[in-house]
Design a protein around this motif. Sequence first.
Motif, PDB file in Angstrom:
ATOM      1  N   ALA A  84      14.779 -33.329  33.396  1.00  0.00           N
ATOM      2  CA  ALA A  84      15.238 -34.222  32.329  1.00  0.00           C
ATOM      3  C   ALA A  84      15.707 -35.538  32.917  1.00  0.00           C
ATOM      4  O   ALA A  84      16.010 -35.640  34.119  1.00  0.00           O
ATOM      5  CB  ALA A  84      16.373 -33.565  31.538  1.00  0.00           C
ATOM      6  N   THR A  85      15.776 -36.555  32.064  1.00  0.00           N
ATOM      7  CA  THR A  85      16.333 -37.841  32.473  1.00  0.00           C
ATOM      8  C   THR A  85      17.698 -38.093  31.850  1.00  0.00           C
ATOM      9  O   THR A  85      18.375 -39.049  32.206  1.00  0.00           O
ATOM     10  CB  THR A  85      15.386 -38.998  32.096  1.00  0.00           C
ATOM     11  OG1 THR A  85      15.267 -39.065  30.673  1.00  0.00           O
ATOM     12  CG2 THR A  85      14.009 -38.805  32.716  1.00  0.00           C
ATOM     13  N   VAL A  86      18.086 -37.227  30.912  1.00  0.00           N
ATOM     14  CA  VAL A  86      19.385 -37.318  30.247  1.00  0.00           C
ATOM     15  C   VAL A  86      20.078 -35.975  30.381  1.00  0.00           C
ATOM     16  O   VAL A  86      19.512 -34.933  30.025  1.00  0.00           O
ATOM     17  CB  VAL A  86      19.229 -37.685  28.751  1.00  0.00           C
ATOM     18  CG1 VAL A  86      20.571 -37.633  28.038  1.00  0.00           C
ATOM     19  CG2 VAL A  86      18.614 -39.066  28.601  1.00  0.00           C
ATOM     20  N   GLY A 113      18.263 -42.377  37.606  1.00  0.00           N
ATOM     21  CA  GLY A 113      17.718 -43.711  37.378  1.00  0.00           C
ATOM     22  C   GLY A 113      16.586 -43.793  36.377  1.00  0.00           C
ATOM     23  O   GLY A 113      16.245 -44.888  35.920  1.00  0.00           O
ATOM     24  N   ALA A 114      16.000 -42.655  35.994  1.00  0.00           N
ATOM     25  CA  ALA A 114      14.834 -42.698  35.114  1.00  0.00           C
ATOM     26  C   ALA A 114      15.205 -43.130  33.694  1.00  0.00           C
ATOM     27  O   ALA A 114      14.496 -43.918  33.065  1.00  0.00           O
ATOM     28  CB  ALA A 114      14.146 -41.339  35.086  1.00  0.00           C
ATOM     29  N   TRP A 115      16.321 -42.609  33.182  1.00  0.00           N
ATOM     30  CA  TRP A 115      16.707 -42.979  31.811  1.00  0.00           C
ATOM     31  C   TRP A 115      17.056 -44.459  31.717  1.00  0.00           C
ATOM     32  O   TRP A 115      16.742 -45.111  30.719  1.00  0.00           O
ATOM     33  CB  TRP A 115      17.884 -42.132  31.346  1.00  0.00           C
ATOM     34  CG  TRP A 115      18.302 -42.442  29.935  1.00  0.00           C
ATOM     35  CD1 TRP A 115      19.449 -43.059  29.524  1.00  0.00           C
ATOM     36  CD2 TRP A 115      17.555 -42.172  28.737  1.00  0.00           C
ATOM     37  NE1 TRP A 115      19.467 -43.183  28.159  1.00  0.00           N
ATOM     38  CE2 TRP A 115      18.312 -42.650  27.649  1.00  0.00           C
ATOM     39  CE3 TRP A 115      16.320 -41.572  28.497  1.00  0.00           C
ATOM     40  CZ2 TRP A 115      17.879 -42.546  26.337  1.00  0.00           C
ATOM     41  CZ3 TRP A 115      15.884 -41.465  27.180  1.00  0.00           C
ATOM     42  CH2 TRP A 115      16.660 -41.946  26.114  1.00  0.00           C
ATOM     43  N   GLU A 116      17.669 -44.990  32.755  1.00  0.00           N
ATOM     44  CA  GLU A 116      17.996 -46.416  32.753  1.00  0.00           C
ATOM     45  C   GLU A 116      16.720 -47.257  32.690  1.00  0.00           C
ATOM     46  O   GLU A 116      16.671 -48.279  32.010  1.00  0.00           O
ATOM     47  CB  GLU A 116      18.811 -46.766  34.001  1.00  0.00           C
ATOM     48  CG  GLU A 116      20.246 -46.242  33.997  1.00  0.00           C
ATOM     49  CD  GLU A 116      20.349 -44.749  34.242  1.00  0.00           C
ATOM     50  OE1 GLU A 116      21.433 -44.175  33.973  1.00  0.00           O
ATOM     51  OE2 GLU A 116      19.345 -44.141  34.696  1.00  0.00           O
ATOM     52  N   ALA A 118       8.313 -43.000  34.168  1.00  0.00           N
ATOM     53  CA  ALA A 118       7.322 -41.952  34.437  1.00  0.00           C
ATOM     54  C   ALA A 118       7.095 -41.779  35.931  1.00  0.00           C
ATOM     55  O   ALA A 118       6.911 -40.652  36.416  1.00  0.00           O
ATOM     56  CB  ALA A 118       6.007 -42.284  33.735  1.00  0.00           C
ATOM     57  N   ARG A 119       7.131 -42.876  36.691  1.00  0.00           N
ATOM     58  CA  ARG A 119       6.944 -42.785  38.140  1.00  0.00           C
ATOM     59  C   ARG A 119       8.048 -41.980  38.790  1.00  0.00           C
ATOM     60  O   ARG A 119       7.797 -41.120  39.637  1.00  0.00           O
ATOM     61  CB  ARG A 119       6.921 -44.193  38.757  1.00  0.00           C
ATOM     62  CG  ARG A 119       5.543 -44.765  38.960  1.00  0.00           C
ATOM     63  CD  ARG A 119       5.535 -45.911  39.959  1.00  0.00           C
ATOM     64  NE  ARG A 119       6.683 -46.798  39.874  1.00  0.00           N
ATOM     65  CZ  ARG A 119       6.763 -47.851  39.081  1.00  0.00           C
ATOM     66  NH1 ARG A 119       5.770 -48.128  38.249  1.00  0.00           N
ATOM     67  NH2 ARG A 119       7.833 -48.615  39.084  1.00  0.00           N
ATOM     68  N   LEU A 120       9.292 -42.242  38.393  1.00  0.00           N
ATOM     69  CA  LEU A 120      10.421 -41.511  38.965  1.00  0.00           C
ATOM     70  C   LEU A 120      10.364 -40.027  38.599  1.00  0.00           C
ATOM     71  O   LEU A 120      10.656 -39.155  39.433  1.00  0.00           O
ATOM     72  CB  LEU A 120      11.737 -42.117  38.486  1.00  0.00           C
ATOM     73  CG  LEU A 120      12.110 -43.482  39.070  1.00  0.00           C
ATOM     74  CD1 LEU A 120      13.406 -43.987  38.445  1.00  0.00           C
ATOM     75  CD2 LEU A 120      12.252 -43.401  40.585  1.00  0.00           C
TER      76      LEU A 120
END
Length: 221
Positions: free
Chosen positions: A117-119, A150-153, A164-166
Amino acid sequence: MVTPGPTLTLLHTSPVHVPVFDGLRDQDHPGFALRHLVHPDLLARARAEGPDTVAGEVEALLKRAVADGASAVLCTCSTIGAVAESLAPAAGVPVLRVDRPMAAAAVAAGRSVAVVATVESTLEPTVALVEEEAARAGRPVDITTVLVDGAWERFEAGDQDGCARLVALAVDGLAGVDAVVLAQASMADAADRTTLPVPVVSSPRPGLRAAVLRCGAEAKS
């Protein structure tokens, strides 16, 4: 006189999901009627105060969707999906969470499932959903969780490619898993970027398919 077909209303917590699901509809279910309700404030409050705190507002939105002709409602936010699903009796129509078919597919793939997850607020409800689907299938499951820093940011800043890369990098760093769950609909683009040789499942396409089928079943009943 032509009888109108069923209508599926989608409840989103980000506007970026509207073209994604419209595109999937055009590819897989051409002509099917979709309506969209977009409420980013629901996710913000659920993250800050817990998903249950938005139940009253979600119930009001579901009833509004039904009043506007919804045959069923699909919640595309994993953080509040369980809350929305639990309110189906009050709504009077099927209320589905987009990530349930994805969770079932992950359980079917093997015992060891990674939830990515990103969150952070998404992890607990998604883990609970995977466990629920495992119990329903009568299959053992071992779950690990990964929060992608860092992905959600990146996503909030409009850099969906960077997000998507992260996520893909985090997935490719996993080992010893039978399947990977991309817990949020916003992460779906990462699935095609990974090289991990196990199923990496996302929710939009199977979730929409299940909801369209449910709408059709309701229309025939």
